[in-house]
Enzyme design. Structure first.
Site, PDB file in Angstrom:
ATOM      1  N   ARG A   1      -6.399   1.294 -32.660  1.00 34.67           N
ATOM      2  CA  ARG A   1      -5.126   1.872 -31.839  1.00 34.67           C
ATOM      3  C   ARG A   1      -5.049   1.328 -30.378  1.00 34.67           C
ATOM      4  O   ARG A   1      -4.070   1.281 -30.008  1.00 34.67           O
ATOM      5  CB  ARG A   1      -4.855   3.297 -32.195  1.00 34.67           C
TER       6      ARG A   1
ATOM      7  N   ASP B   1       4.116   5.571 -42.602  1.00 37.65           N
ATOM      8  CA  ASP B   1       4.797   6.781 -42.217  1.00 37.65           C
ATOM      9  C   ASP B   1       5.979   7.256 -42.925  1.00 37.65           C
ATOM     10  O   ASP B   1       6.654   6.198 -43.444  1.00 37.65           O
ATOM     11  CB  ASP B   1       4.862   6.824 -40.824  1.00 37.65           C
TER      12      ASP B   1
ATOM     13  N   ARG C   1      -3.812  12.321 -44.389  1.00 36.35           N
ATOM     14  CA  ARG C   1      -4.197  11.606 -43.205  1.00 36.35           C
ATOM     15  C   ARG C   1      -5.691  11.039 -42.983  1.00 36.35           C
ATOM     16  O   ARG C   1      -6.108  11.183 -41.774  1.00 36.35           O
ATOM     17  CB  ARG C   1      -3.755  12.404 -41.945  1.00 36.35           C
TER      18      ARG C   1
ATOM     19  N   ARG D   1      -6.590   9.559 -36.139  1.00 37.26           N
ATOM     20  CA  ARG D   1      -7.312   9.285 -34.985  1.00 37.26           C
ATOM     21  C   ARG D   1      -8.666  10.136 -35.017  1.00 37.26           C
ATOM     22  O   ARG D   1      -9.312   9.942 -34.091  1.00 37.26           O
ATOM     23  CB  ARG D   1      -6.390  10.140 -34.104  1.00 37.26           C
TER      24      ARG D   1
ATOM     25  N   TYR E   1      13.998  15.503 -40.006  1.00 29.42           N
ATOM     26  CA  TYR E   1      13.725  14.618 -38.996  1.00 29.42           C
ATOM     27  C   TYR E   1      15.245  14.072 -38.428  1.00 29.42           C
ATOM     28  O   TYR E   1      15.235  13.974 -37.220  1.00 29.42           O
ATOM     29  CB  TYR E   1      12.872  13.612 -39.245  1.00 29.42           C
TER      30      TYR E   1
HETATM   31  O1  CP3 Z   1      -2.769   9.855 -44.842  1.00 30.23           O
HETATM   32  C1  CP3 Z   1      -2.765   8.882 -44.402  1.00 30.23           C
HETATM   33  O2  CP3 Z   1      -3.765   8.201 -44.097  1.00 30.23           O
HETATM   34  C2  CP3 Z   1      -1.610   7.720 -44.771  1.00 30.23           C
HETATM   35  C3  CP3 Z   1      -0.831   7.790 -43.494  1.00 30.23           C
HETATM   36  C4  CP3 Z   1       0.245   8.727 -43.316  1.00 30.23           C
HETATM   37  C5  CP3 Z   1       0.776   8.905 -41.990  1.00 30.23           C
HETATM   38  N1  CP3 Z   1       1.769   9.783 -41.672  1.00 30.23           N
HETATM   39  C6  CP3 Z   1      -0.027   8.169 -40.538  1.00 30.23           C
HETATM   40  C7  CP3 Z   1       0.256   8.771 -39.168  1.00 30.23           C
HETATM   41  C8  CP3 Z   1       0.957   9.746 -44.007  1.00 30.23           C
HETATM   42  C9  CP3 Z   1       0.916   9.991 -45.410  1.00 30.23           C
HETATM   43  C10 CP3 Z   1       2.019  10.323 -43.034  1.00 30.23           C
HETATM   44  C11 CP3 Z   1       2.981  11.079 -43.480  1.00 30.23           C
HETATM   45  C12 CP3 Z   1       3.772  11.870 -42.715  1.00 30.23           C
HETATM   46  N2  CP3 Z   1       4.314  11.459 -41.496  1.00 30.23           N
HETATM   47  C13 CP3 Z   1       4.421  13.299 -42.651  1.00 30.23           C
HETATM   48  C14 CP3 Z   1       4.052  14.073 -44.149  1.00 30.23           C
HETATM   49  C15 CP3 Z   1       2.681  14.676 -43.855  1.00 30.23           C
HETATM   50  C16 CP3 Z   1       2.552  15.765 -42.763  1.00 30.23           C
HETATM   51  O3  CP3 Z   1       1.774  15.323 -42.153  1.00 30.23           O
HETATM   52  O4  CP3 Z   1       3.457  16.605 -42.963  1.00 30.23           O
HETATM   53  C17 CP3 Z   1       5.128  13.620 -41.525  1.00 30.23           C
HETATM   54  C18 CP3 Z   1       5.703  14.885 -41.387  1.00 30.23           C
HETATM   55  C19 CP3 Z   1       5.001  12.108 -40.910  1.00 30.23           C
HETATM   56  C20 CP3 Z   1       5.780  12.089 -39.619  1.00 30.23           C
HETATM   57  C21 CP3 Z   1       4.759  12.001 -38.326  1.00 30.23           C
HETATM   58  N3  CP3 Z   1       4.349  10.663 -38.142  1.00 30.23           N
HETATM   59  C22 CP3 Z   1       4.374  12.971 -37.531  1.00 30.23           C
HETATM   60  C23 CP3 Z   1       4.851  14.167 -37.536  1.00 30.23           C
HETATM   61  C24 CP3 Z   1       3.458  12.242 -36.550  1.00 30.23           C
HETATM   62  C25 CP3 Z   1       2.684  12.776 -35.352  1.00 30.23           C
HETATM   63  C26 CP3 Z   1       1.657  13.678 -35.533  1.00 30.23           C
HETATM   64  C27 CP3 Z   1       0.521  13.272 -35.079  1.00 30.23           C
HETATM   65  O5  CP3 Z   1      -0.558  13.386 -35.690  1.00 30.23           O
HETATM   66  O6  CP3 Z   1       0.480  12.426 -34.173  1.00 30.23           O
HETATM   67  C28 CP3 Z   1       3.426  10.875 -37.136  1.00 30.23           C
HETATM   68  C29 CP3 Z   1       2.531   9.838 -36.591  1.00 30.23           C
HETATM   69  C30 CP3 Z   1       1.276   9.494 -37.387  1.00 30.23           C
HETATM   70  N4  CP3 Z   1       1.483   9.199 -38.853  1.00 30.23           N
HETATM   71  C31 CP3 Z   1      -0.008   8.941 -36.942  1.00 30.23           C
HETATM   72  C32 CP3 Z   1      -0.693   8.726 -38.334  1.00 30.23           C
HETATM   73  C33 CP3 Z   1      -2.172   8.272 -38.319  1.00 30.23           C
HETATM   74  C34 CP3 Z   1      -0.581   9.118 -35.675  1.00 30.23           C
HETATM   75  C35 CP3 Z   1      -0.114   8.034 -34.963  1.00 30.23           C
HETATM   76  C36 CP3 Z   1      -1.077   7.479 -33.817  1.00 30.23           C
HETATM   77  O7  CP3 Z   1      -2.152   6.859 -34.065  1.00 30.23           O
HETATM   78  O8  CP3 Z   1      -0.776   7.882 -32.610  1.00 30.23           O
END
Ligand code: CP3
Length: 353
Positions: free
Chosen positions: A38, A74, A25, A29, A151
């Site tokens: 964003r 994602d 990640r 944010r 999910y």
């Molecule tokens: O790592 C990176 O920079 C690449 C981008 C990336 C995102 N999600 C961006 C994201 C990667 C590799 C993921 C993987 C992902 N997504 C996983 C596996 C890794 C982990 O964290 O366990 C999972 C389970 C998801 C599903 C997901 N997407 C969740 C649970 C969430 C919400 C969590 C949160 O932090 O809000 C997301 C949203 C998400 N994916 C965001 C980002 C940058 C936040 C979105 C926003 O800007 O509001």
């Protein structure tokens, strides 16, 4: 040797000039640049417009001396491409308002065509490679079948895994057929990403942590082995397998066939190495919240992890899970500098650099 190749060399167990580091990640944010963009676009827009996805992917690389870029996307874009609606609600994470739940609905799911249904991801990879121009390698990724299944079956971020485990235990055939469809979907998606230019592939199996080792072995392992085999037969790039459960499942994850296993923070990396043996590289495993430690403490924590990671090559520094959105940016810069100031193993042993 430089930032251009130390990450891939470490994946391949070759010696390196400095410990490579990237952060799960790393685009997100905790960075003001991300919050700015964003403010103008929804998260899904960032994922679906390749020029925006590339812009966001590059933000952490411009700010820190990271050794790899990861595609901005994602894991749930693949689920959406299977015709299941996914919404990202502020502060709640992803929500699937109307997921398939009956065995019939699950059986009717089909693997998407990557070019047709996920072309925006492939385009982000192509544009991303161009923009990086060899500066650092680009990692593609997908969710693992089990984590995607949680999910779908829970309708969003899993809490108690009740629907998933009920299906798994009570209707193992329906669960197995869902896992087969997802395995096929993930395999063709990852192959397409490698073809588009991804130089390594990370498979996120975050929620395997919910499984007893015997259940992982019974319900998940064979699907993961097939997935890795299918990707490997078509793509000559390192495969990294991440799970929050790597600490408890290492002995089984070893059998999946990945080149690198990425560990959460609940295990000493020396122990992790001992469990995996010398032919699998390790990645990890700083607790993301350790970034809130005072600098002197963080420095000691980082040095200890690198020390524990062992005496042979094949180590990539990372967090044990995604970086927290409230992490101070200056601590991230300090972390990356500290990792690079540690001597990599081959050098410590006097081997070729
Ligand atoms: O790592 C990176 O920079 C690449 C981008 C990336 C995102 N999600 C961006 C994201 C990667 C590799 C993921 C993987 C992902 N997504 C996983 C596996 C890794 C982990 O964290 O366990 C999972 C389970 C998801 C599903 C997901 N997407 C969740 C649970 C969430 C919400 C969590 C949160 O932090 O809000 C997301 C949203 C998400 N994916 C965001 C980002 C940058 C936040 C979105 C926003 O800007 O509001």
């Amino acid at each position: 040797m430089s930032r251009a190749d130390r990450f891939l060399k470490a994946c391949r167990l070759e010696s390196v000039d400095a410990v490579p580091v990237w952060l799960m990640r790393q685009a997100g944010r905790y960075m003001q640049e991300y919050r700015d963009i964003r403010g103008r676009h929804s998260f899904l827009e960032l994922c679906k417009r390749p020029s925006l996805a590339v812009e966001v992917m590059l933000q952490p690389l411009d700010a820190f001396e990271l050794d790899a870029a990861i595609l901005f996307s994602d894991i749930l874009v693949l689920v959406e491409a299977m015709g299941i609606e996914v919404r990202y609600e502020e502060r709640q994470g992803p929500i699937l308002p109307d997921p398939p739940r009956t065995p019939e609905a699950l059986r009717s799911l089909r693997a998407p065509d990557p070019e047709e249904d996920l072309g925006f991801v492939l385009e982000a990879i192509r544009l991303g490679r161009e923009a990086l121009a060899g500066r650092v390698p680009l990692i593609g990724f997908a969710g693992a079948p089990f984590t995607l299944a949680t999910y779908i079956l829970e309708g969003g971020s899993p809490r108690d895994f009740l629907s998933t485990k009920k299906l798994m235990y009570q209707l193992p055939d329906a669960f197995g057929s869902l896992m087969m469809t997802l395995t096929e979907a993930v395999a063709s998606f990852l192959r397409a990403q490698a073809e588009a230019g991804a130089q390594a592939l990370q498979i996120f199996d975050t929620w395997a942590v919910a499984l007893a080792p015997a259940d992982y072995e019974r319900y998940v392992l064979a699907h993961m082995q097939r997935l890795v085999e299918e990707v490997r037969s078509a793509a000559d790039v390192p495969i990294i397998y991440f799970s929050l459960g790597a600490s408890t499942l290492a002995g089984l994850l070893k059998l999946v066939g990945a080149d690198v296993i990425s560990f959460d923070w609940k295990i000493d990396l020396g122990e992790a190495r001992a469990l995996l043996g010398p032919r699998i590289a390790v990645q990890g495993n700083l607790d993301p919240l350790a970034l809130f430690q005072p600098r002197e403490v963080l420095e000691r924590t980082v040095r200890l992890i690198v020390e524990k990671a062992g005496r042979w090559p094949g180590y990539i520094f990372n967090l044990g899970h995604g970086i927290h959105p409230s992490t101070p940016v200056d601590r991230v810069a300090f972390l990356v500098e500290t990792v690079h100031s540690c001597l990599p193993c081959a050098r410590r042993e006097g081997g070729a650099g």
